[in-house]
Design a protein around this motif. Structure first.
Motif, PDB file in Angstrom:
ATOM      1  N   ALA A  15      20.215  37.987  53.513  1.00 19.69           N
ATOM      2  CA  ALA A  15      20.571  36.880  52.620  1.00 19.69           C
ATOM      3  C   ALA A  15      20.514  37.307  51.165  1.00 19.69           C
ATOM      4  N   HIS A  16      19.506  38.119  50.817  1.00 10.67           N
ATOM      5  CA  HIS A  16      19.377  38.604  49.445  1.00 10.67           C
ATOM      6  C   HIS A  16      20.558  39.493  49.073  1.00 10.67           C
ATOM      7  N   ALA A  17      20.954  40.376  50.001  1.00  9.65           N
ATOM      8  CA  ALA A  17      22.082  41.269  49.754  1.00  9.65           C
ATOM      9  C   ALA A  17      23.376  40.471  49.602  1.00  9.65           C
ATOM     10  N   GLU A  18      23.545  39.452  50.454  1.00 13.16           N
ATOM     11  CA  GLU A  18      24.745  38.619  50.368  1.00 13.16           C
ATOM     12  C   GLU A  18      24.797  37.883  49.035  1.00 13.16           C
ATOM     13  N   ASN A  19      23.671  37.343  48.595  1.00 11.98           N
ATOM     14  CA  ASN A  19      23.625  36.646  47.313  1.00 11.98           C
ATOM     15  C   ASN A  19      23.987  37.583  46.159  1.00 11.98           C
ATOM     16  N   ALA A  20      23.520  38.823  46.257  1.00 10.21           N
ATOM     17  CA  ALA A  20      23.840  39.810  45.228  1.00 10.21           C
ATOM     18  C   ALA A  20      25.339  40.097  45.203  1.00 10.21           C
ATOM     19  N   ASP A  21      25.938  40.204  46.391  1.00 12.64           N
ATOM     20  CA  ASP A  21      27.379  40.458  46.476  1.00 12.64           C
ATOM     21  C   ASP A  21      28.181  39.267  45.962  1.00 12.64           C
ATOM     22  N   LEU A  22      27.735  38.060  46.271  1.00 12.61           N
ATOM     23  CA  LEU A  22      28.421  36.870  45.778  1.00 12.61           C
ATOM     24  C   LEU A  22      28.326  36.795  44.252  1.00 12.61           C
ATOM     25  N   GLY A  23      27.183  37.183  43.711  1.00 10.62           N
ATOM     26  CA  GLY A  23      27.030  37.240  42.260  1.00 10.62           C
ATOM     27  C   GLY A  23      27.977  38.255  41.640  1.00 10.62           C
ATOM     28  N   LYS A  24      28.174  39.362  42.336  1.00 10.69           N
ATOM     29  CA  LYS A  24      29.089  40.400  41.858  1.00 10.69           C
ATOM     30  C   LYS A  24      30.521  39.877  41.846  1.00 10.69           C
ATOM     31  N   ILE A  25      30.895  39.128  42.882  1.00  8.61           N
ATOM     32  CA  ILE A  25      32.237  38.553  42.955  1.00  8.61           C
ATOM     33  C   ILE A  25      32.450  37.546  41.832  1.00  8.61           C
ATOM     34  N   GLU A  26      31.461  36.673  41.617  1.00  3.50           N
ATOM     35  CA  GLU A  26      31.554  35.695  40.529  1.00  3.50           C
ATOM     36  C   GLU A  26      31.757  36.392  39.188  1.00  3.50           C
ATOM     37  N   SER A  27      30.934  37.401  38.926  1.00  4.30           N
ATOM     38  CA  SER A  27      31.002  38.114  37.657  1.00  4.30           C
ATOM     39  C   SER A  27      32.352  38.806  37.488  1.00  4.30           C
ATOM     40  N   TYR A  28      32.835  39.441  38.548  1.00  4.42           N
ATOM     41  CA  TYR A  28      34.118  40.144  38.496  1.00  4.42           C
ATOM     42  C   TYR A  28      35.254  39.168  38.167  1.00  4.42           C
ATOM     43  N   LEU A  29      35.319  38.069  38.898  1.00  2.13           N
ATOM     44  CA  LEU A  29      36.409  37.110  38.686  1.00  2.13           C
ATOM     45  C   LEU A  29      36.318  36.441  37.325  1.00  2.13           C
ATOM     46  N   ASN A  30      35.106  36.113  36.904  1.00  4.75           N
ATOM     47  CA  ASN A  30      34.934  35.426  35.623  1.00  4.75           C
ATOM     48  C   ASN A  30      35.242  36.313  34.426  1.00  4.75           C
ATOM     49  N   ASN A  31      35.189  37.620  34.608  1.00  4.08           N
ATOM     50  CA  ASN A  31      35.402  38.537  33.500  1.00  4.08           C
ATOM     51  C   ASN A  31      36.814  39.106  33.429  1.00  4.08           C
ATOM     52  N   ILE A  32      37.666  38.718  34.349  1.00  4.51           N
ATOM     53  CA  ILE A  32      39.074  39.094  34.235  1.00  4.51           C
ATOM     54  C   ILE A  32      39.710  38.222  33.160  1.00  4.51           C
ATOM     55  N   SER A  33      40.378  38.834  32.201  1.00  3.30           N
ATOM     56  CA  SER A  33      41.105  38.047  31.195  1.00  3.30           C
ATOM     57  C   SER A  33      42.572  37.911  31.566  1.00  3.30           C
ATOM     58  N   THR A  34      43.189  39.007  31.991  1.00  2.00           N
ATOM     59  CA  THR A  34      44.572  38.959  32.475  1.00  2.00           C
ATOM     60  C   THR A  34      44.721  39.887  33.674  1.00  2.00           C
ATOM     61  N   LEU A  35      45.760  39.635  34.437  1.00  2.00           N
ATOM     62  CA  LEU A  35      46.071  40.495  35.578  1.00  2.00           C
ATOM     63  C   LEU A  35      47.587  40.509  35.762  1.00  2.00           C
ATOM     64  N   GLU A  36      48.122  41.688  35.981  1.00  2.63           N
ATOM     65  CA  GLU A  36      49.545  41.861  36.286  1.00  2.63           C
ATOM     66  C   GLU A  36      49.648  42.773  37.500  1.00  2.63           C
ATOM     67  N   ALA A  37      50.438  42.391  38.482  1.00  2.00           N
ATOM     68  CA  ALA A  37      50.530  43.192  39.711  1.00  2.00           C
ATOM     69  C   ALA A  37      51.822  42.888  40.453  1.00  2.00           C
ATOM     70  N   ASN A  38      52.227  43.827  41.282  1.00  2.00           N
ATOM     71  CA  ASN A  38      53.248  43.544  42.279  1.00  2.00           C
ATOM     72  C   ASN A  38      52.550  42.886  43.462  1.00  2.00           C
ATOM     73  N   PHE A  39      53.249  42.015  44.174  1.00  2.00           N
ATOM     74  CA  PHE A  39      52.638  41.390  45.338  1.00  2.00           C
ATOM     75  C   PHE A  39      53.595  41.365  46.522  1.00  2.00           C
ATOM     76  N   VAL A  40      52.996  41.352  47.698  1.00  3.11           N
ATOM     77  CA  VAL A  40      53.734  41.145  48.950  1.00  3.11           C
ATOM     78  C   VAL A  40      53.126  39.932  49.632  1.00  3.11           C
ATOM     79  N   GLN A  41      53.971  39.007  50.032  1.00  5.20           N
ATOM     80  CA  GLN A  41      53.522  37.787  50.695  1.00  5.20           C
ATOM     81  C   GLN A  41      53.955  37.815  52.156  1.00  5.20           C
ATOM     82  N   MET A  42      52.988  37.649  53.040  1.00  7.79           N
ATOM     83  CA  MET A  42      53.261  37.627  54.475  1.00  7.79           C
ATOM     84  C   MET A  42      52.779  36.300  55.051  1.00  7.79           C
TER      85      MET A  42
END
Length: 202
Positions: A15-42
């Motif tokens: 549970a502690h490891a999962e919480n740490a990973d969820l915190g990492k995801i939150e931080s990563y997403l919150n710190n993106i200012s812009t994103l540009e990419a090609n995408f494929v939709q299936m």
């Protein structure tokens, strides 16, 4: 008794490891200012499409679908425009009706209230988290998938109104580069002109 204690410690550690990973995801997403990419939709019904996606946080998004699909999605921060160029049809969509728009926020927090984690998985290569929005009961969950090294958003999956699973995969992504404000402004005439020009160039 020792076995029970050992099992409890394993669960606590997990549970502690999962919480740490969820915190990492939150931080990563919150710190993106812009994103540009090609995408494929299936889609689970066999459909496929591709194009270019632009994101500027908070709340701005543009998805340009390439031929033969004639679709354009533009979110200017207030509402989202869905433009079907083939049908010459424009639909306005509320942000809260689309689960994928959660990644456009700068205040992502898996607090169980606004965003509730319903599934989490991690292996040596990828991390995935499935999130639902308790305050929007009509909106179905979204699954976000990340590469672990380097850590970056790779893919997301949603279920649409017809219960079809739609997967968006990102390629050649660039983060935090300056994007033109015009990308997030919709003008039917100019979009039609640029689309016609692109078709002639092909």
């Amino acid at each position: 008794m020792k076995k029970l204690l050992f099992a409890a410690l394993l669960i606590a550690g997990s549970a502690h490891a999962e919480n740490a990973d969820l915190g990492k995801i939150e931080s990563y997403l919150n710190n993106i200012s812009t994103l540009e990419a090609n995408f494929v939709q299936m889609s689970s019904n066999g459909g496929s499409a591709e194009g270019k996606i632009y994101i500027e946080k908070p709340s701005k998004i543009r998805m340009e679908y390439t031929a033969p699909d004639q679709l354009l999605i533009v979110g200017n921060g207030e509402y989202i425009i869905y433009n079907d160029k083939e049908l010459d049809q424009i639909t306005n969509i509320d942000y809260k009706d689309i689960p994928a728009t959660m990644i456009l926020s700068n205040k992502i927090k898996f607090d169980g209230k606004n965003l509730k984690v319903t599934d989490f998985y991690k292996d040596s290569g990828q991390t995935s988290v499935t999130v639902e929005m308790p305050n929007s009961p009509g909106v179905k969950p979204i699954t976000l998938i990340f590469d672990n090294a380097p850590f970056r958003l790779k893919q997301w999956k949603v279920i649409d109104q017809q219960n079809i699973e739609v997967t968006i995969s990102l390629f050649d992504a660039e983060q935090d580069k300056k994007l033109s404000e015009n990308l997030f402004k919709f003008n039917k005439k100019s979009e039609k002109t640029s689309s016609s020009s692109a078709s002639r160039r092909k």
